[in-house]
Design a protein around this motif. Structure first.
Motif, PDB file in Angstrom:
ATOM      1  N   SER A  49      19.973 -78.346  66.819  1.00 52.53           N
ATOM      2  CA  SER A  49      19.240 -79.229  65.785  1.00 52.53           C
ATOM      3  C   SER A  49      17.809 -79.573  66.872  1.00 52.53           C
ATOM      4  CB  SER A  49      19.946 -80.507  65.642  1.00 52.53           C
ATOM      5  OG  SER A  49      20.098 -81.302  66.476  1.00 52.53           O
ATOM      6  N   ILE A  50      16.822 -80.012  66.158  1.00 52.28           N
ATOM      7  CA  ILE A  50      15.747 -80.811  66.790  1.00 52.28           C
ATOM      8  C   ILE A  50      16.052 -81.760  67.517  1.00 52.28           C
ATOM      9  CG2 ILE A  50      13.245 -81.760  66.177  1.00 52.28           C
ATOM     10  CD1 ILE A  50      13.271 -78.853  65.701  1.00 52.28           C
ATOM     11  N   GLN A  85      16.558 -73.009  66.794  1.00 48.74           N
ATOM     12  CA  GLN A  85      16.746 -73.600  65.363  1.00 48.74           C
ATOM     13  C   GLN A  85      16.777 -72.514  64.244  1.00 48.74           C
ATOM     14  OE1 GLN A  85      14.054 -75.082  67.790  1.00 48.74           O
ATOM     15  NE2 GLN A  85      15.928 -76.193  68.545  1.00 48.74           N
ATOM     16  N   GLY A  86      17.058 -71.152  64.633  1.00 49.55           N
ATOM     17  CA  GLY A  86      17.293 -70.290  63.565  1.00 49.55           C
ATOM     18  C   GLY A  86      18.669 -70.278  62.969  1.00 49.55           C
ATOM     19  N   ASP A  87      18.466 -69.865  61.779  1.00 51.66           N
ATOM     20  CA  ASP A  87      20.018 -70.138  60.907  1.00 51.66           C
ATOM     21  C   ASP A  87      20.642 -68.890  60.964  1.00 51.66           C
ATOM     22  OD1 ASP A  87      19.337 -72.751  60.245  1.00 51.66           O
ATOM     23  OD2 ASP A  87      17.942 -72.179  58.602  1.00 51.66           O
ATOM     24  N   ASP A  88      20.171 -67.772  61.559  1.00 50.15           N
ATOM     25  CA  ASP A  88      20.881 -66.467  61.372  1.00 50.15           C
ATOM     26  C   ASP A  88      21.669 -66.282  62.584  1.00 50.15           C
ATOM     27  OD1 ASP A  88      21.800 -63.888  60.682  1.00 50.15           O
ATOM     28  OD2 ASP A  88      19.754 -63.025  61.027  1.00 50.15           O
ATOM     29  N   ARG A 131      17.779 -80.721  70.433  1.00 50.44           N
ATOM     30  CA  ARG A 131      16.588 -80.186  71.739  1.00 50.44           C
ATOM     31  C   ARG A 131      15.832 -81.158  72.233  1.00 50.44           C
ATOM     32  NH1 ARG A 131      11.739 -77.925  68.814  1.00 50.44           N
ATOM     33  NH2 ARG A 131      11.239 -80.097  68.697  1.00 50.44           N
ATOM     34  N   ASP A 132      15.389 -82.006  71.527  1.00 50.21           N
ATOM     35  CA  ASP A 132      14.714 -83.246  72.158  1.00 50.21           C
ATOM     36  C   ASP A 132      15.165 -84.021  73.132  1.00 50.21           C
ATOM     37  OD1 ASP A 132      12.312 -82.101  70.655  1.00 50.21           O
ATOM     38  OD2 ASP A 132      12.504 -83.878  69.063  1.00 50.21           O
ATOM     39  N   SER A 133      16.389 -84.334  72.985  1.00 52.71           N
ATOM     40  CA  SER A 133      17.220 -85.189  73.771  1.00 52.71           C
ATOM     41  C   SER A 133      17.325 -84.397  74.955  1.00 52.71           C
ATOM     42  CB  SER A 133      18.516 -85.860  73.234  1.00 52.71           C
ATOM     43  OG  SER A 133      19.318 -84.596  73.296  1.00 52.71           O
ATOM     44  N   LEU A 134      17.598 -82.994  75.197  1.00 52.22           N
ATOM     45  CA  LEU A 134      17.520 -82.433  76.319  1.00 52.22           C
ATOM     46  C   LEU A 134      16.200 -82.015  76.985  1.00 52.22           C
ATOM     47  CD1 LEU A 134      20.468 -80.001  75.404  1.00 52.22           C
ATOM     48  CD2 LEU A 134      20.695 -81.863  76.919  1.00 52.22           C
ATOM     49  N   LEU A 146      14.495 -72.093  77.316  1.00 54.65           N
ATOM     50  CA  LEU A 146      14.955 -71.803  76.071  1.00 54.65           C
ATOM     51  C   LEU A 146      14.862 -73.043  75.150  1.00 54.65           C
ATOM     52  CD1 LEU A 146      18.534 -70.405  77.479  1.00 54.65           C
ATOM     53  CD2 LEU A 146      16.763 -69.295  75.676  1.00 54.65           C
ATOM     54  N   LEU A 147      14.880 -74.323  75.707  1.00 53.06           N
ATOM     55  CA  LEU A 147      14.529 -75.635  74.900  1.00 53.06           C
ATOM     56  C   LEU A 147      13.145 -75.325  74.279  1.00 53.06           C
ATOM     57  CD1 LEU A 147      16.382 -77.999  77.197  1.00 53.06           C
ATOM     58  CD2 LEU A 147      17.127 -77.460  75.088  1.00 53.06           C
ATOM     59  N   ASN A 148      12.371 -74.807  74.886  1.00 51.44           N
ATOM     60  CA  ASN A 148      10.825 -74.443  74.205  1.00 51.44           C
ATOM     61  C   ASN A 148      10.914 -73.460  73.206  1.00 51.44           C
ATOM     62  OD1 ASN A 148       9.170 -76.700  75.070  1.00 51.44           O
ATOM     63  ND2 ASN A 148       9.748 -76.089  77.162  1.00 51.44           N
ATOM     64  N   ASP A 149      12.063 -72.812  72.928  1.00 54.62           N
ATOM     65  CA  ASP A 149      11.896 -71.724  72.077  1.00 54.62           C
ATOM     66  C   ASP A 149      12.662 -71.949  70.824  1.00 54.62           C
ATOM     67  OD1 ASP A 149      12.351 -69.141  70.952  1.00 54.62           O
ATOM     68  OD2 ASP A 149      12.962 -68.312  72.899  1.00 54.62           O
ATOM     69  N   PRO A 150      11.636 -71.873  69.702  1.00 54.81           N
ATOM     70  CA  PRO A 150      12.020 -72.085  68.205  1.00 54.81           C
ATOM     71  C   PRO A 150      13.252 -71.506  67.908  1.00 54.81           C
ATOM     72  CG  PRO A 150       9.828 -70.968  68.357  1.00 54.81           C
ATOM     73  CD  PRO A 150      10.295 -71.347  69.945  1.00 54.81           C
ATOM     74  N   ASP A 151      13.437 -70.163  68.571  1.00 53.41           N
ATOM     75  CA  ASP A 151      14.446 -69.509  68.008  1.00 53.41           C
ATOM     76  C   ASP A 151      15.621 -70.155  68.029  1.00 53.41           C
ATOM     77  OD1 ASP A 151      13.054 -67.364  67.573  1.00 53.41           O
ATOM     78  OD2 ASP A 151      13.360 -66.146  69.346  1.00 53.41           O
TER      79      ASP A 151
END
Lengths: 165, 484
Positions: free
Chosen positions: B182-183, B364-367, B186-189, B357-362
């Protein structure tokens, strides 16, 4: 109600090794109970074993109760004892650091000394299976009620339906 | 009278094992062996269970590296559900797994260096036993101990965010993952309050490397010559030769750097690797079939990985890799204590990868999951912190596991660990009639470099005093000492 005290219940063990999972299961039971009654002063955590980073974790609390399965022969069902920081005893493997070691490390690195206790629950079976043995289950259920009573006393709260001696 | 000295268990090594060193009448080392006490039978236990349970079941093996077993099993079962071998997952599925794996890698390596090995570097191998632990490290260098703890904590939080929970995580499932990041997670890490953020982890990883390099500079002879011997090296590499601990092809090089296993598909691992059984230990000795038992044994783990790969695909770690390679003029490095150097380069690499990886929007994907044509068999291989880990399953038409075979990292390093013990015993114990505490630790230092996980016993079962037994040629106990 004492809203100031922050309490951590920390269960550890491997739920894939029969009775060794009791520490984890009690933690889950406490979590359910605290959510039901909105006891925000209580946090829960669990892991396979204690490790060095838990020194930082416990530094954030006033009271910490570790919950663990035990093979101790002189233990009949469960026992709550104060954890005395121990700088002499060094564990041989870092995967099994003791509560005493964690408390000592917490004091040394974070200059905090939470009131820390260990609730040991007698276990009997340790093979690679899930599920608590019948004998240990009885001990765990008693220990759970005892722990609830400890927490109610600690936080100065009362709930009907829980009988504490 | 010849003597046999037994050191049991080895301190500050996960699980337990014992070392036996035989001396002849003149006190010369004639034989030394590392006996591994390893649980055998887990593979049989998995048989008859539904295949989709395996990624969770196998975590019972080990509370130290459960993520490695979780992911190796999931990779094998990707094949079974028709999702391919590592490259068939969705982008989100693969990247979430990678983040989980690099998080585990980071925290495992950090524990090893800061809490198991740094006492040797801070106080010396011959320091008093009461100094060789993290409490003493904290008293000598509080910042070092503090960083070690917070880096461990960071890695644990990455695992919890990706695996769902710390105990018996369920994040990886056959064909993918069951959650994204989740966003908020991600942000906490990525941007957590200092020091719990990705930039600080990279910064501290650089500091840990500098700490080791400073020690190395001042103790070159010891670090370079300690249990140093040539060997083959085996690991996964990405298809372009990059260091990749999650997926790739199997490659092995000899002590000159010549490829002796050339980027093969690990689905065929049992065409290339065989395990020898010996009568004095339960742990097997793997080797490359083509080269036979005597010439085909190999090292795995951090040192092997850096000897096998061509480059590291993150900039700071690549710079360190170039310095590491230059030290041996591009040839494979056979110095056992350089495992620590390689391990810390991997810590830096893991920190960089996690940040990327944490900067990668992938993430947060749903697939999350793919499935294809059901197969009856699958192999999953991953680079666990300690080295290459193989999981192999066969599944019947009722979805039940009929066969499981695991080759764990420590088993792969069995022969080199035995050689390291032998080299150290000869260096420290030849001509000695009594074993001293520094001598004992000298042997342990050699074993610790390989970061073995010797048993995976749980804490409730693992109450282990250190027992030292001195025996004569008739196996009569001459002396016994217990530490702790």
């Amino acid at each position: 109600m004492n809203r100031e005290k922050k309490v951590l219940i920390y269960g550890y063990g491997n739920p894939g090794r029969r009775d060794d999972g009791m520490g984890i299961i009690i933690t889950e039971m406490i979590e359910e109970w605290k959510n039901e009654h909105n006891l925000t002063q209580i946090d829960v955590d669990s892991n396979y074993q204690l490790n060095v980073e838990d020194a930082e974790k416990i530094s954030q609390y006033d009271v910490v109760i570790f919950v663990d399965a035990s093979q101790e022969e002189d233990l009949t069902n469960f026992r709550l004892v104060e954890v005395i920081p121990n700088e002499e005893k060094v564990e041989f493997t870092m995967h099994a650091v003791s509560p005493a070691y964690i408390v000592h490390l917490c004091q040394k690195l974070f200059s905090k000394k939470p009131e820390t206790k260990l609730l040991s629950i007698k276990g009997y079976r340790w093979e690679f299976q899930e599920g608590i043995s019948d004998s240990a289950l009885l001990n765990m259920e008693r220990a759970f009620i005892f722990l609830q009573c400890q927490l109610m006393s600690l936080l100065d709260i009362k709930f009907s339906g829980i009988k504490c001696n | 009278m010849s003597k046999k000295i037994t050191i049991e268990p080895v301190t500050r090594v996960e699980g337990h094992g014992k070392v036996t060193i035989k001396l002849d009448d003149f006190g010369r080392v004639t034989q030394s062996r590392l006996h591994i006490v390893e649980f055998r039978g887990f593979e049989r236990f998995v048989q008859g269970r539904p295949y989709w349970e395996a990624p969770v079941l196998v975590q019972r093996l080990c509370g130290i590296c459960p993520v490695s077993h979780h992911l190796a099993a999931a990779k094998a079962l990707d094949v079974v559900v028709g999702a391919g071998t590592g490259e068939g997952l969705t982008v989100t599925g693969e990247k979430i797994r990678r983040l989980m794996h690099y998080g585990q890698f980071f925290q495992s390596h950090v524990l090893h260096f800061f809490h198991l090995s740094s006492p040797d570097f801070l106080f010396g191998i011959d320091a008093a036993p009461e100094l060789r632990n993290i409490i003493a490290v904290a008293q000598e260098n509080k910042e070092l101990a503090y960083q070690g703890i917070m880096m461990r904590k960071y890695g644990q939080e990455v695992i919890a965010a990706t695996a769902g929970k710390k105990v018996h995580g369920t994040g990886a499932i056959p064909g993918g993952v069951n959650k994204n990041l989740s966003i908020d997670e991600r942000d906490s890490l990525l941007k957590g309050t200092d020091p719990m953020n990705a930039d600080k982890m990279v910064e501290w990883s650089v500091g840990a490397l500098d700490f080791f390099k400073h020690y190395h500079k001042n103790n070159k002879d010891m670090v370079d010559n300690y249990a140093s011997f040539p060997s083959n090296h085996l690991s996964l590499v990405r298809k372009d030769g990059a260091l990749d601990i999650y997926h790739g092809v199997l490659r092995a090089v000899d002590n000159e750097g010549r490829r002796i296993l050339n980027d093969v598909d690990y689905q065929d691992y049992n065409h290339y690797i065989e395990e020898e059984v010996k009568n004095w230990t339960y742990m097997k000795f793997p080797y490359l079939k083509e080269y036979g038992r005597e010439k085909g044994w190999y090292r795995v783990g951090p040192l092997a990985r850096l000897n096998v790969c061509d480059f590291i695909p993150t900039p700071l770690a690549q710079k360190e890799f170039e310095e590491f390679k230059a030290y041996t003029k591009g040839k494979p490095n056979g110095m056992s204590l350089h495992y620590h150097w390689a391990r810390l380069i991997e810590v830096l690499h893991a920190a960089e990868v996690m940040r990327d990886l944490l900067n990668d929007p992938d993430l947060q994907g749903d697939d999350l999951v793919v499935k294809g044509n059901r197969q009856s068999e699958g192999v999953g291989v991953i680079e666990a912190p300690r080295g290459t880990l193989f999981h192999h399953y066969k599944v019947d038409d009722n979805d039940l596991i009929t066969m499981a075979n695991l080759i764990v990292s420590t088993t792969n390093n069995n022969e080199p660990m035995n050689r390291a013990v032998n080299a150290t015993a000869k260096a420290f114990m030849n001509g000695k009639q009594e074993i001293t505490e520094p001598m004992m630790n000298a042997v342990e230092v050699a074993i610790r470099a390989y970061d073995p996980c010797l048993s995976c016993a749980t804490h409730a079962l693992g109450q282990m005093p250190l027992e030292i037994t001195l025996m004569n040629a008739k196996d009569e106990i001459m002396d016994k000492k217990i530490k702790g």
